[in-house]
Write an enzyme that holds these catalytic residues in place. Structure first.
Site, PDB file in Angstrom:
ATOM      1  N   GLY A 140      -3.552  -7.048   6.007  1.00  0.00           N
ATOM      2  CA  GLY A 140      -4.280  -5.981   5.681  1.00  0.00           C
ATOM      3  C   GLY A 140      -4.090  -4.731   6.238  1.00  0.00           C
ATOM      4  O   GLY A 140      -4.169  -3.542   5.786  1.00  0.00           O
ATOM      5  N   ASP A 141      -3.692  -4.862   7.517  1.00  0.00           N
ATOM      6  CA  ASP A 141      -3.357  -3.740   8.365  1.00  0.00           C
ATOM      7  C   ASP A 141      -2.112  -3.048   7.997  1.00  0.00           C
ATOM      8  O   ASP A 141      -1.962  -1.608   7.620  1.00  0.00           O
ATOM      9  CB  ASP A 141      -3.355  -4.141   9.789  1.00  0.00           C
ATOM     10  CG  ASP A 141      -4.423  -4.864  10.467  1.00  0.00           C
ATOM     11  OD1 ASP A 141      -5.420  -4.539   9.861  1.00  0.00           O
ATOM     12  OD2 ASP A 141      -4.197  -5.597  11.210  1.00  0.00           O
TER      13      ASP A 141
END
Length: 331
Positions: A274-275
């Site tokens: 996600g990052d």
């Protein structure tokens, strides 16, 4: 003297960016960690001496993850946050060696976290709490926040340590209110909902987190769009929802939602995906100012991390990006 130092600091951070942009990208990691990964070829025996097969060390924290992937994509950035003790020094040194500008605040007491990740037949994690963050150090952070200029970018990602006020995200965005700063927030529940009035440029819940925000179960694309639009109505400019093997959907400020499949590849590690998607999206947007390209690079970066033991590198991101062009998605 302080003003002169600030001017010099911004110049050094931005000189490697494209001349037409001159933006400084900041990420904040409130509670960085050394992630010590220990791999075992046997099961974990509780109460016994266990031996690892191999070990790896990573510099952890969602903001740091974003910084690392941004750097891989050629976007210079500054990593802010708090560090403490000898482990904090190791984090600062390690992140700096990756080519990222660090401007961490050194806390007077404690040590930065060491998180132990045991990879056996079942994965077990022990995440440390981290050091206490005193008021003077928080004030130092806000001095850095107040120096952020029009056109700069800031990424707020992850949870908040217990020793920070639970409205720290709101206070940061309030401090930037009135400036034309690109604000990206990757958070959950109240942390996310309470910053929406400050009109973040991008928020990035995943499908489950989007459902949690409204206490519903997301069933289909129509639900994603419905609740994503509500986030926009409450202040978010763009909403990016990660969907795992189903790809991602962007609800842009103008135009119709854009859904993109996940590039093919066997997932081995979803931590940091996600990052990486946030970093890829921001890099794509800064380079092209095109939302489709931003989504494509975000999807490529997120999937690249998923198929690697660590965070995405430029080579793998390029491979995954080419799969998107070819329509080579997970079936």
């Amino acid at each position: 003297i302080k003003k002169l130092k600030s001017i010099i600091f911004h110049f050094l951070c931005s000189k490697n960016l494209r001349k037409e942009d001159r933006k400084v990208v900041y990420t904040i990691t409130f509670n960085p960690a050394l992630d010590y990964v220990m791999r075992m070829n046997t099961s974990l025996d509780i109460g016994e001496t266990n031996r690892s097969q191999s070990e790896e060390l990573y510099y952890g924290g969602k903001g740091i993850n974003v910084s690392v992937v941004l750097n891989e994509l050629g976007i210079s950035n500054v990593s802010l946050g708090f560090i403490a003790g000898f482990t904090g020094d190791a984090i600062n040194e390690g992140v700096s060696k990756m080519g990222i500008t660090t401007d961490f605040i050194k806390l007077p007491k404690g040590i930065s976290r060491i998180n132990v990740k045991l990879k056996a037949d079942k994965e077990t994690e022990i995440n440390a709490q981290g050091p206490d963050i005193d008021k003077e150090s928080i004030d130092k952070l806000f001095s850095k926040i107040n120096a952020i200029k029009d056109g700069d970018c800031i990424v707020l990602a992850g949870s908040i340590p217990k020793t920070l006020p639970d409205d720290i995200y709101e206070k940061i965005l309030k401090a930037l209110d009135g400036k034309t700063v690109i604000k990206i927030v990757d958070a959950t529940k109240d942390l996310l909902m309470k910053v929406l009035p400050y009109k973040p440029f991008l928020v990035k819940p995943n499908r489950a987190e989007l459902g949690e925000l409204f206490n519903v179960r997301i069933q289909n694309d129509e639900d994603i769009i419905k609740y994503g639009r509500i986030l926009q109505d409450r202040g978010a400019i763009n909403v990016l929802i990660s969907l795992g093997k189903d790809g991602a959907m962007l609800i842009p400020e103008n135009g119709e939602p854009i859904k993109m499949g996940a590039p093919s590849g066997k997932p081995v590690n979803t931590v940091g995906s996600g990052d990486s998607m946030v970093a890829g999206f921001l890099a794509g947007y800064l380079k092209t100012h095109d939302y489709y390209e931003a989504l494509a690079l975000g999807s490529a970066a997120g999937s690249a991390t998923a198929i690697l033991p660590g965070l995405a590198n430029k080579e793998t991101i390029d491979i995954q990006r080419s799969k998107i062009e070819k329509g080579d998605f997970i079936k």
